[in-house]
Design a protein around this motif. Structure first.
Motif, short mmCIF file in Angstrom:
data_model
loop_
_atom_site.label_atom_id
_atom_site.label_comp_id
_atom_site.label_asym_id
_atom_site.label_seq_id
_atom_site.Cartn_x
_atom_site.Cartn_y
_atom_site.Cartn_z
N MET A 1 0.84 -1.17 0.00
CA MET A 1 0.00 0.00 0.00
C MET A 1 0.90 1.24 0.00
O MET A 1 1.88 1.31 0.71
N HIS A 2 0.51 2.26 -0.80
CA HIS A 2 1.26 3.50 -0.86
C HIS A 2 0.87 4.42 0.28
O HIS A 2 -0.29 4.51 0.64
N ARG A 3 1.83 5.08 0.81
CA ARG A 3 1.59 6.07 1.86
C ARG A 3 1.72 7.45 1.23
O ARG A 3 2.63 7.70 0.44
N LEU A 4 0.79 8.35 1.56
CA LEU A 4 0.85 9.70 1.03
C LEU A 4 2.07 10.43 1.58
O LEU A 4 2.44 10.25 2.73
N PRO A 5 2.70 11.26 0.73
CA PRO A 5 3.84 12.04 1.22
C PRO A 5 3.43 12.93 2.38
O PRO A 5 2.27 13.39 2.47
N GLU A 6 4.35 13.17 3.28
CA GLU A 6 4.09 13.95 4.49
C GLU A 6 3.53 15.34 4.17
O GLU A 6 2.59 15.80 4.82
N TYR A 7 4.08 16.02 3.16
CA TYR A 7 3.60 17.37 2.83
C TYR A 7 2.14 17.32 2.39
O TYR A 7 1.35 18.20 2.70
N LEU A 8 1.74 16.27 1.66
CA LEU A 8 0.36 16.15 1.20
C LEU A 8 -0.57 15.88 2.39
O LEU A 8 -1.67 16.42 2.45
N LEU A 9 -0.12 15.07 3.32
CA LEU A 9 -0.90 14.83 4.53
C LEU A 9 -1.13 16.14 5.29
O LEU A 9 -2.22 16.39 5.78
N ARG A 10 -0.09 16.98 5.39
CA ARG A 10 -0.23 18.27 6.06
C ARG A 10 -1.22 19.17 5.34
O ARG A 10 -2.03 19.85 5.96
N VAL A 11 -1.17 19.18 4.01
CA VAL A 11 -2.11 20.01 3.23
C VAL A 11 -3.53 19.53 3.46
O VAL A 11 -4.44 20.33 3.70
N LEU A 12 -3.75 18.23 3.39
CA LEU A 12 -5.10 17.69 3.60
C LEU A 12 -5.60 17.99 5.01
O LEU A 12 -6.76 18.34 5.20
N GLU A 13 -4.72 17.86 5.98
CA GLU A 13 -5.11 18.17 7.37
C GLU A 13 -5.47 19.64 7.51
O GLU A 13 -6.41 19.99 8.21
N SER A 14 -4.74 20.52 6.83
CA SER A 14 -5.03 21.95 6.93
C SER A 14 -6.36 22.28 6.26
O SER A 14 -6.95 23.31 6.55
N ARG A 15 -6.83 21.46 5.36
CA ARG A 15 -8.09 21.68 4.67
C ARG A 15 -9.26 20.97 5.35
O ARG A 15 -10.37 20.97 4.85
N ARG A 16 -9.00 20.34 6.48
CA ARG A 16 -10.02 19.55 7.15
C ARG A 16 -11.32 20.30 7.37
O ARG A 16 -12.39 19.76 7.08
N PRO A 17 -11.31 21.56 7.87
CA PRO A 17 -12.58 22.25 8.07
C PRO A 17 -13.38 22.40 6.78
O PRO A 17 -14.60 22.26 6.78
N VAL A 18 -12.71 22.63 5.66
CA VAL A 18 -13.39 22.76 4.37
C VAL A 18 -14.05 21.43 4.01
O VAL A 18 -15.21 21.38 3.59
N VAL A 19 -13.31 20.34 4.18
CA VAL A 19 -13.83 19.02 3.86
C VAL A 19 -15.03 18.71 4.76
O VAL A 19 -16.06 18.20 4.29
N GLU A 20 -14.93 19.04 6.04
CA GLU A 20 -16.04 18.79 6.97
C GLU A 20 -17.29 19.57 6.56
O GLU A 20 -18.39 19.05 6.60
N VAL A 21 -17.11 20.82 6.13
CA VAL A 21 -18.25 21.62 5.69
C VAL A 21 -18.86 21.03 4.43
O VAL A 21 -20.08 20.90 4.31
N LEU A 22 -18.02 20.67 3.46
CA LEU A 22 -18.53 20.12 2.20
C LEU A 22 -19.31 18.83 2.42
O LEU A 22 -20.35 18.62 1.81
N THR A 23 -18.81 17.96 3.29
CA THR A 23 -19.52 16.71 3.54
C THR A 23 -20.81 16.96 4.32
O THR A 23 -21.73 16.16 4.25
N SER A 24 -20.89 18.09 5.02
CA SER A 24 -22.09 18.42 5.78
C SER A 24 -23.07 19.28 4.99
O SER A 24 -24.16 19.56 5.47
N LEU A 25 -22.68 19.71 3.80
CA LEU A 25 -23.50 20.66 3.04
C LEU A 25 -24.94 20.19 2.81
O LEU A 25 -25.87 20.98 3.03
N PRO A 26 -25.19 18.96 2.38
CA PRO A 26 -26.59 18.56 2.20
C PRO A 26 -27.42 18.69 3.49
O PRO A 26 -28.54 19.17 3.48
N ARG A 27 -26.82 18.30 4.61
CA ARG A 27 -27.52 18.40 5.89
C ARG A 27 -27.76 19.87 6.25
O ARG A 27 -28.83 20.24 6.72
N ILE A 28 -26.78 20.73 6.01
CA ILE A 28 -26.91 22.17 6.31
C ILE A 28 -28.01 22.78 5.46
O ILE A 28 -28.85 23.55 5.96
N LEU A 29 -28.05 22.44 4.17
CA LEU A 29 -29.08 22.99 3.29
C LEU A 29 -30.48 22.53 3.70
O LEU A 29 -31.43 23.31 3.66
N ARG A 30 -30.60 21.26 4.10
CA ARG A 30 -31.90 20.77 4.60
C ARG A 30 -32.31 21.53 5.86
O ARG A 30 -33.47 21.92 6.02
#
Length: 184
Positions: A1-30
Motif C-alpha cells: 500500500m502507498h503512503r501519502l507524502p508527508e507534505y500532502l498529509l499536512r495540506v489535507l489536514e489543513s483543509r479539514r474544516p473545508v472538507v467537513e463543511v462540504l460533507t455536511s453541506l446537504p444536511r446544512i441545506l436541509r
C-alpha cells in the motif's frame, strides 16, 4: 500500500474544516430549509442568532424577509475581515450584542444599535445570589458532534490527571439537549 507524502498529509489536514463543511453541506441545506419553513409558520416575535456567521447570515436574511426582528449575540468579526458585510448586518439585524468592548465603536461608526457589556442586561441580584459549589467543575464540550468528539476526550484526560491530586473534585458535564447521556 502507498503512503501519502508527508507534505500532502499536512495540506489535507489543513483543509479539514473545508472538507467537513462540504460533507455536511446537504444536511446544512436541509436544515436551512426547515428553518425557513418554521420561521414562516411560527412567525416568532424575534430571532436571536449566536456566533456562526456563515450560517447565521442566511438565517438573518430569511427572518428579515419575513419581517421578524433579528438580534445577534457574538456578531461576525467584521472589524477583522469581510468588513463589507457590515452593510448586510445594518440592513438585516436590529441589534448587536457584543462581547468585545472595542466592537462598540466599530458598530456605532456604522450606525448600528450595539449593546456592551451584555451583563448590563442581566439581573445582577439574581446572579449574585448564585453561590459556587467548592470543588465542582463544569465540563462543556459544545453542541456540535465534531466539537464533542474532539473536546470530550481531552476534558476526560484532564479529569483523569486532576482526580488523583484532588479527589474532592466533582465534574459536571453540560450537554446539549440533542445528545443523550449514553452518547457522552
Amino acid at each position: 500500500m502507498h503512503r501519502l507524502p508527508e507534505y500532502l498529509l499536512r495540506v489535507l489536514e489543513s483543509r479539514r474544516p473545508v472538507v467537513e463543511v462540504l460533507t455536511s453541506l446537504p444536511r446544512i441545506l436541509r436544515l436551512l430549509g426547515r428553518i425557513r419553513a418554521k420561521l414562516a409558520e411560527a412567525r416568532p416575535d424575534a430571532v436571536l442568532l449566536v456566533d456562526a456567521p456563515d450560517f447565521n447570515v442566511r438565517v438573518a436574511r430569511m427572518a428579515h424577509a419575513l419581517g421578524i426582528p433579528v438580534y445577534y449575540f457574538i456578531p461576525p468579526k467584521l472589524w477583522a475581515w469581510r468588513s463589507g458585510r457590515v452593510r448586510f448586518l445594518r440592513r438585516h439585524v436590529s441589534r448587536v450584542f457584543s462581547i468585545l468592548p472595542f466592537e462598540v465603536d466599530f458598530y456605532r461608526r456604522h450606525d448600528m444599535d450595539v449593546v456592551y457589556p451584555l451583563v448590563a442586561l442581566v439581573d445582577r441580584a439574581s446572579i449574585d445570589a448564585v453561590r459556587p459549589v467548592p470543588g465542582r467543575l463544569g465540563v462543556m464540550p459544545g453542541s456540535r458532534r465534531k466539537e464533542v468528539e474532539s473536546l470530550l476526550p481531552a476534558f476526560s484526560g484532564a479529569a483523569d490527571l486532576l482526580l488523583p491530586r484532588f479527589p474532592h473534585l466533582e465534574f459536571h458535564c453540560i450537554r446539549a439537549p440533542h445528545f443523550s447521556e449514553e452518547y457522552l
